[in-house]
Design a protein around this motif. Structure first.
Motif, mmCIF file in Angstrom:
data_model
loop_
_atom_site.group_PDB
_atom_site.id
_atom_site.type_symbol
_atom_site.label_atom_id
_atom_site.label_comp_id
_atom_site.label_asym_id
_atom_site.label_seq_id
_atom_site.Cartn_x
_atom_site.Cartn_y
_atom_site.Cartn_z
ATOM 1 N N TYR A 119 0.837 -1.195 0.000
ATOM 2 C CA TYR A 119 0.000 0.000 0.000
ATOM 3 C C TYR A 119 0.876 1.251 0.000
ATOM 4 O O TYR A 119 1.880 1.322 0.713
ATOM 5 N N GLU A 120 0.452 2.220 -0.772
ATOM 6 C CA GLU A 120 1.210 3.462 -0.862
ATOM 7 C C GLU A 120 1.194 4.166 0.495
ATOM 8 O O GLU A 120 0.141 4.426 1.065
ATOM 9 N N GLY A 121 2.387 4.443 1.031
ATOM 10 C CA GLY A 121 2.512 5.108 2.326
ATOM 11 C C GLY A 121 2.821 4.172 3.471
ATOM 12 O O GLY A 121 3.365 4.607 4.493
ATOM 13 N N ILE A 122 2.484 2.890 3.349
ATOM 14 C CA ILE A 122 2.838 1.952 4.417
ATOM 15 C C ILE A 122 4.355 1.784 4.444
ATOM 16 O O ILE A 122 4.972 1.504 3.414
ATOM 17 N N ARG A 123 4.929 1.986 5.635
ATOM 18 C CA ARG A 123 6.373 1.849 5.828
ATOM 19 C C ARG A 123 7.150 2.620 4.763
ATOM 20 O O ARG A 123 8.183 2.165 4.267
ATOM 21 N N GLY A 124 6.622 3.776 4.401
ATOM 22 C CA GLY A 124 7.325 4.675 3.492
ATOM 23 C C GLY A 124 7.233 4.321 2.025
ATOM 24 O O GLY A 124 7.961 4.911 1.199
ATOM 25 N N LYS A 125 6.352 3.403 1.640
ATOM 26 C CA LYS A 125 6.254 3.035 0.227
ATOM 27 C C LYS A 125 5.774 4.217 -0.607
ATOM 28 O O LYS A 125 4.789 4.881 -0.274
ATOM 29 N N THR A 126 6.474 4.461 -1.700
ATOM 30 C CA THR A 126 6.158 5.582 -2.573
ATOM 31 C C THR A 126 5.410 5.093 -3.813
ATOM 32 O O THR A 126 5.252 3.890 -4.044
ATOM 33 N N ALA A 127 4.992 6.037 -4.630
ATOM 34 C CA ALA A 127 4.327 5.694 -5.889
ATOM 35 C C ALA A 127 5.239 4.877 -6.792
ATOM 36 O O ALA A 127 4.770 4.023 -7.554
ATOM 37 N N ASP A 128 6.572 5.120 -6.722
ATOM 38 C CA ASP A 128 7.504 4.333 -7.521
ATOM 39 C C ASP A 128 7.380 2.849 -7.188
ATOM 40 O O ASP A 128 7.369 1.995 -8.079
ATOM 41 N N ARG A 129 7.284 2.541 -5.889
ATOM 42 C CA ARG A 129 7.171 1.147 -5.474
ATOM 43 C C ARG A 129 5.814 0.562 -5.895
ATOM 44 O O ARG A 129 5.725 -0.598 -6.304
ATOM 45 N N VAL A 130 4.774 1.360 -5.774
ATOM 46 C CA VAL A 130 3.443 0.908 -6.176
ATOM 47 C C VAL A 130 3.440 0.510 -7.650
ATOM 48 O O VAL A 130 2.919 -0.549 -8.029
ATOM 49 N N ARG A 131 4.006 1.350 -8.491
ATOM 50 C CA ARG A 131 4.044 1.027 -9.921
ATOM 51 C C ARG A 131 4.837 -0.257 -10.168
ATOM 52 O O ARG A 131 4.435 -1.109 -10.964
ATOM 53 N N LEU A 132 5.964 -0.391 -9.495
ATOM 54 C CA LEU A 132 6.811 -1.557 -9.708
ATOM 55 C C LEU A 132 6.060 -2.848 -9.404
ATOM 56 O O LEU A 132 6.029 -3.768 -10.230
ATOM 57 N N VAL A 133 5.437 -2.924 -8.221
ATOM 58 C CA VAL A 133 4.780 -4.189 -7.854
ATOM 59 C C VAL A 133 3.519 -4.418 -8.675
ATOM 60 O O VAL A 133 3.166 -5.565 -8.970
ATOM 61 N N ALA A 134 2.832 -3.349 -9.062
ATOM 62 C CA ALA A 134 1.621 -3.507 -9.867
ATOM 63 C C ALA A 134 1.955 -4.034 -11.264
ATOM 64 O O ALA A 134 1.335 -4.995 -11.745
ATOM 65 N N TYR A 135 2.938 -3.418 -11.921
ATOM 66 C CA TYR A 135 3.289 -3.881 -13.259
ATOM 67 C C TYR A 135 3.931 -5.262 -13.226
ATOM 68 O O TYR A 135 3.688 -6.090 -14.118
ATOM 69 N N ARG A 136 4.735 -5.546 -12.208
ATOM 70 C CA ARG A 136 5.316 -6.889 -12.097
ATOM 71 C C ARG A 136 4.215 -7.942 -11.989
ATOM 72 O O ARG A 136 4.293 -9.006 -12.601
ATOM 73 N N ALA A 137 3.187 -7.640 -11.188
ATOM 74 C CA ALA A 137 2.105 -8.603 -11.022
ATOM 75 C C ALA A 137 1.369 -8.854 -12.336
ATOM 76 O O ALA A 137 1.175 -10.004 -12.756
ATOM 77 N N ILE A 138 0.969 -7.787 -13.006
ATOM 78 C CA ILE A 138 0.185 -7.949 -14.230
ATOM 79 C C ILE A 138 1.034 -8.526 -15.355
ATOM 80 O O ILE A 138 0.576 -9.395 -16.108
#
Length: 545
Positions: free
Chosen positions: A367-386
């Motif tokens: 989740y964006e913001g949990i333990r400092g996760k940024t939008a960069d991390r969100v994009r990475l895990v989302a695109y990796r999954a799909i």
């Protein structure tokens, strides 16, 4: 992508009030739209939840739907129905108390008009189905459904009101603000678990003890679901989390879910039953919830695709995966601080003990913001999954999955400081998830297959910088380059038609813009990236016949 607009509660205008007539009553309805039949019992019941009311609808093609009804307080009973085919439908009611002439053996006719709406839930039907190749979900008519979800676990509740908010001057309706914002960004799903204030029991788990106040609570939930549907957003609903369902008996939970299916099953929704069902690996709970899942499937007249929300991948025991009612895999990679999740869960579901193939979905990750996760991390895990096989993605924002009420609300700060919900709503990663949907919908995303080995480099890349490819034959390639990769790193793509010609475009996943690209050389070498940020390259084979 849907645009923001004023919503109407179309289903409210389809309410049908039926007197207890000996001759059939007839009314009109609209394909894929909820209509409501109201009946009045001629008896008073001390425990009305123990009385079962069902209507059997027979469609113009002879198909039959057994639709459960529900008690709506005092002597009022309702049946909600959505036509799945245009034409004439007839119905007859059956009540477990056959001596109640107000509920038993009531007859009627419904004339279903064709669909007339641009909203895809009402144009294609909001009862999800598994695709024929078992790789993704579709609308009721077979049109591919792109799952882009947000996470609102504490909804509906006083923490997420539809009238008012903890910032009332700016947001007179918190829930409508959430829906309107996510609609404008292209979201199609909202995951909800009916959680109330923390450290309090989940309300309403024992229907035998319901009072008028409980009925009022569920009536209030109607407006949430209708408003979301009118925006093209599908609520995916469960009740409770972790150990919330340990105490209620299976019979009580069946009563609750009979009510849930009767009350909300005609809407464009689906079921996740509860959150993190396998937490603690409690054998009695898991056995009970597995039986509950089969019960929900059995009484759902529309047999929509359903699942259950799991514990994180490392702890989940995958008990549900081979259940006959379990239609698609909900995965939770969790919120690790120092590593990206493995792509194996999306690529190789059979490696985890699955008999056969079921669609895979990443439903809770970083989740964006949990333990400092940024939008960069969100994009990475989302695109990796799909890119690796997930048929969609569910986003989450810290401060919104639990709606932080104000700057002094420190609930769940063990996961990191969270802003109030109205600021969490505007985190950049959510907007970028809308761009993600745009990228995939620029091609026939449902025809793409994961090809994790398609792109090679001279030197191996770190796990988090792996270049991942999806492709449709040798005609379309969608390639995700993660952030931090040297733009001049030589990359070779396998599987193209070396004698063919391709067009190429770069898609910027940070702002949703496109730019023409050099398609690369005929020997499979791909062009250099515009810079070292993350990029998507889409190659399309040209028709030169």
């Amino acid at each position: 992508m849907l645009s923001s607009r004023a919503h109407t509660f179309g289903w409210l205008f389809a309410l049908i009030l039926l007197p207890n007539l000996a001759s059939p009553a007839e009314t009109e309805a609209r394909l894929w739209r909820v209509m409501e039949l109201e009946f009045t019992s001629n008896q008073d019941y001390e425990r009305p939840m123990d009385v079962e009311l069902t209507a059997q609808f027979t469609g113009p093609d002879g198909s039959r739907l057994n639709v459960p009804g529900y008690w709506d307080g005092e002597n009022a009973w309702k049946i909600r129905f959505t036509p799945t085919r245009p034409g004439k439908w007839t119905y007859v009611t059956r009540c477990s108390r056959i001596d109640d002439s107000g509920l038993h053996d009531q007859h009627g006719m419904v004339h279903a008009l064709p669909a007339s709406d641009d909203n895809p839930l009402f144009k294609h039907g909001g009862f999800l189905k598994v695709s024929k190749n078992k790789q993704y979900l579709t609308y009721s008519d077979g049109t591919p459904f792109f799952w882009l979800g947000d996470t609102w676990w504490f909804c509906p509740s006083k923490l997420c009101p539809i009238e008012g908010s903890s910032n009332p001057k700016k947001y007179p309706s918190m829930f409508k603000a959430l829906v309107d914002t996510r609609e404008s960004q292209g979201f199609t799903v909202a995951q909800m678990a009916f959680l109330g204030p923390t450290n309090t029991p989940v309300p309403h788990l024992n229907p035998r003890q319901w009072t008028q106040a409980n009925i009022d609570f569920w009536r209030g939930a109607d407006e949430y679901i209708s408003y979301a549907n009118e925006a093209g957003i599908m609520p995916v609903m469960g009740v409770g989390f972790h150990r919330d369902l340990d105490k209620p008996s299976l019979e009580d939970l069946k009563l609750l879910w009979r009510y849930m299916v009767a009350s909300y099953g005609a809407f464009a929704v689906t079921w996740l039953i509860m959150g993190e069902y396998s937490m603690g690996a409690d054998a009695a709970r898991i056995k009970k919830i597995m039986a509950l899942g089969q019960f929900i499937k059995d009484i759902d007249p529309y047999k929509r695709a359903m699942s259950i929300h799991p514990e994180n991948t490392g702890a989940e025991h995958r008990v549900a995966w081979n259940q006959p009612w379990y239609d698609f895999i909900m995965n939770q990679c969790g919120h690790p601080e120092d590593r990206v999740p493995s792509i194996d869960i999306y690529l190789y579901p059979h490696a985890f003990g699955l008999k056969g193939t079921k669609p895979v979905l990443e439903t809770e990750c970083n989740y964006e913001g949990i333990r400092g996760k940024t939008a960069d991390r969100v994009r990475l895990v989302a695109y990796r999954a799909i890119q690796s096989g997930s048929f969609g993605y569910t986003y989450g924002a810290h401060g919104l999955w639990y709606p932080t009420q104000s700057i002094v609300d420190k609930t769940f700060w063990m996961f990191g400081v969270s802003p109030p919900w109205w600021e969490a709503l505007k985190r950049p990663g959510a907007e970028q998830m809308g761009y993600l949907r745009q990228a995939y919908e620029s091609v026939n995303w449902w025809e793409l297959e994961a090809r994790p080995q398609a792109v090679t480099t001279a030197l191996p890349l770190p796990k988090g910088q792996r270049i991942l490819t999806k492709a449709s034959g040798d005609k379309v390639f969608l390639i995700y380059f993660p952030k931090g990769l040297d733009p001049m790193t030589e990359t070779l793509l396998q599987g193209t038609d070396r004698r063919g010609a391709y067009s190429a475009e770069w898609f910027n996943p940070r702002n949703g813009t496109w730019q023409t690209a050099n398609p690369g050389m005929v020997d499979g070498r791909l062009p250099p990236r515009p810079d070292d940020e993350d990029w998507i390259l889409i190659l399309r084979k040209r028709d030169i016949s």
